[in-house]
Design a protein around this motif. Structure first.
Motif, mmCIF file in Angstrom:
data_model
loop_
_atom_site.group_PDB
_atom_site.id
_atom_site.type_symbol
_atom_site.label_atom_id
_atom_site.label_comp_id
_atom_site.label_asym_id
_atom_site.label_seq_id
_atom_site.Cartn_x
_atom_site.Cartn_y
_atom_site.Cartn_z
ATOM 1 N N GLN A 116 0.887 -1.185 0.002
ATOM 2 C CA GLN A 116 0.144 -0.009 0.035
ATOM 3 C C GLN A 116 1.084 1.234 -0.122
ATOM 4 O OE1 GLN A 116 -2.430 0.320 3.358
ATOM 5 N NE2 GLN A 116 -3.713 1.817 2.398
ATOM 6 N N VAL A 165 -1.981 -4.345 2.527
ATOM 7 C CA VAL A 165 -1.716 -3.569 3.626
ATOM 8 C C VAL A 165 -0.647 -4.149 4.470
ATOM 9 C CG1 VAL A 165 -4.077 -2.679 3.015
ATOM 10 C CG2 VAL A 165 -3.790 -4.575 4.449
ATOM 11 N N PRO A 186 -9.640 0.470 2.350
ATOM 12 C CA PRO A 186 -9.412 -0.754 2.822
ATOM 13 C C PRO A 186 -8.995 -0.874 4.508
ATOM 14 C CG PRO A 186 -7.324 0.595 2.191
ATOM 15 C CD PRO A 186 -8.500 1.301 2.033
ATOM 16 N N THR A 188 -7.054 -2.675 7.627
ATOM 17 C CA THR A 188 -5.514 -2.274 7.731
ATOM 18 C C THR A 188 -4.516 -3.464 8.107
ATOM 19 O OG1 THR A 188 -6.110 -2.881 10.328
ATOM 20 C CG2 THR A 188 -6.527 -0.466 9.645
ATOM 21 N N GLN A 189 -5.011 -4.671 7.938
ATOM 22 C CA GLN A 189 -4.160 -5.932 7.844
ATOM 23 C C GLN A 189 -4.493 -7.065 7.020
ATOM 24 O OE1 GLN A 189 -4.293 -6.944 12.047
ATOM 25 N NE2 GLN A 189 -2.378 -5.915 12.232
ATOM 26 N N ILE A 190 -3.729 -7.796 6.600
ATOM 27 C CA ILE A 190 -3.983 -9.064 5.632
ATOM 28 C C ILE A 190 -3.091 -10.125 6.356
ATOM 29 C CG2 ILE A 190 -2.571 -8.567 3.670
ATOM 30 C CD1 ILE A 190 -4.642 -10.221 1.982
ATOM 31 N N TRP A 216 -6.826 -6.786 1.339
ATOM 32 C CA TRP A 216 -6.814 -6.817 2.844
ATOM 33 C C TRP A 216 -7.873 -7.748 3.309
ATOM 34 C CZ3 TRP A 216 -9.107 -3.189 -0.290
ATOM 35 C CH2 TRP A 216 -10.555 -3.297 -0.265
ATOM 36 N N ASN A 217 -8.030 -8.016 4.504
ATOM 37 C CA ASN A 217 -9.007 -8.795 5.269
ATOM 38 C C ASN A 217 -9.974 -8.032 5.803
ATOM 39 O OD1 ASN A 217 -6.421 -10.920 6.315
ATOM 40 N ND2 ASN A 217 -8.324 -11.709 5.346
#
Length: 220
Positions: A116, A165, A186, A188-190, A216-217
């Motif tokens: 990102q 991300v 989006p 914040t995490q994946i 992302w998740n």
């Protein structure tokens, strides 16, 4: 496509790509510096070498149909602010070599793990974070991501830049989401496993060709 070349297969995301690709029945070859240190699943062929060496890439790419790269810039520690230890522009140079070998071998498809804020997403990230990047060790990694982005966009291959991300090894409860930058806010995490699945889905389904989606998740 059943014959895959994975670059960065010894990394924290790359090992998930190897495992997932093997589970899906692909024939997988990975170019790694030290095969003895890679706990690859049965059936994955490990080729000793580095993508910085074009002859190593030529040997590894023979007979493959698509390339997945999870290369990154190594750091002195796991913290993202640590001093980089990879050669300057390592990912860019490796991508340039990969594109040269792909042309020689008639390989059209490449899926690359990006970040990102890379490339044309740079202006969309928080200005304070941009300023912090510019004065920190993270700048080297972003300069390299920008270089990869530029190379792929000026090539004529079927590329995808998967802009992750923040990556985490922790299980995430939400499904994977992907969208072009600016079209959707989006998460914040994946999770690295979910990113690996996305990379393989993208190759198998020929989706996101010549695009750079954020991945992302979503919240469960």
């Amino acid at each position: 496509m059943s014959n895959l070349l994975v670059l960065g297969g010894n990394g924290r995301t790359g090992i998930h790509v190897l495992n997932e690709a093997a589970q899906r029945g692909h024939r997988v070859r990975a170019l790694v510096r030290n095969p003895d240190t890679v706990q690859a699943p049965a059936g994955v062929e490990l080729i000793q070498g580095t993508p910085a060496g074009i002859d190593d890439l030529r040997k590894a790419a023979q007979g493959t149909e698509a390339v997945i790269t999870t290369l990154n810039n190594s750091r002195a520690s796991d913290t993202p602010w640590a001093k980089p230890v990879s050669p300057p522009m390592f990912m860019t140079d490796a991508t340039r070599n990969a594109l040269t070998v792909m042309e020689e071998e008639g390989i059209r498809r490449i899926v690359v793990t990006s970040a990102q804020g890379a490339g044309d997403d740079w202006t969309r990230i928080n200005p304070v974070f941009r300023a912090l990047i510019k004065i920190s060790n993270v700048k080297a990694s972003y300069d390299d991501h920008h270089g990869v982005d530029k190379l792929l966009r000026t090539s004529d291959v079927d590329w995808t830049l998967a802009r992750a991300v923040v990556l985490t090894g922790k299980p995430m409860s939400g499904p994977v989401r992907a969208a072009e930058a600016g079209s959707e806010k989006p998460g914040t995490q994946i999770n690295r496993t979910d990113l690996a699945r996305f990379l393989l889905d993208t190759v198998e389904k020929d989706t996101w060709i010549r695009k750079a989606p954020l991945v992302w998740n979503a919240r469960g």
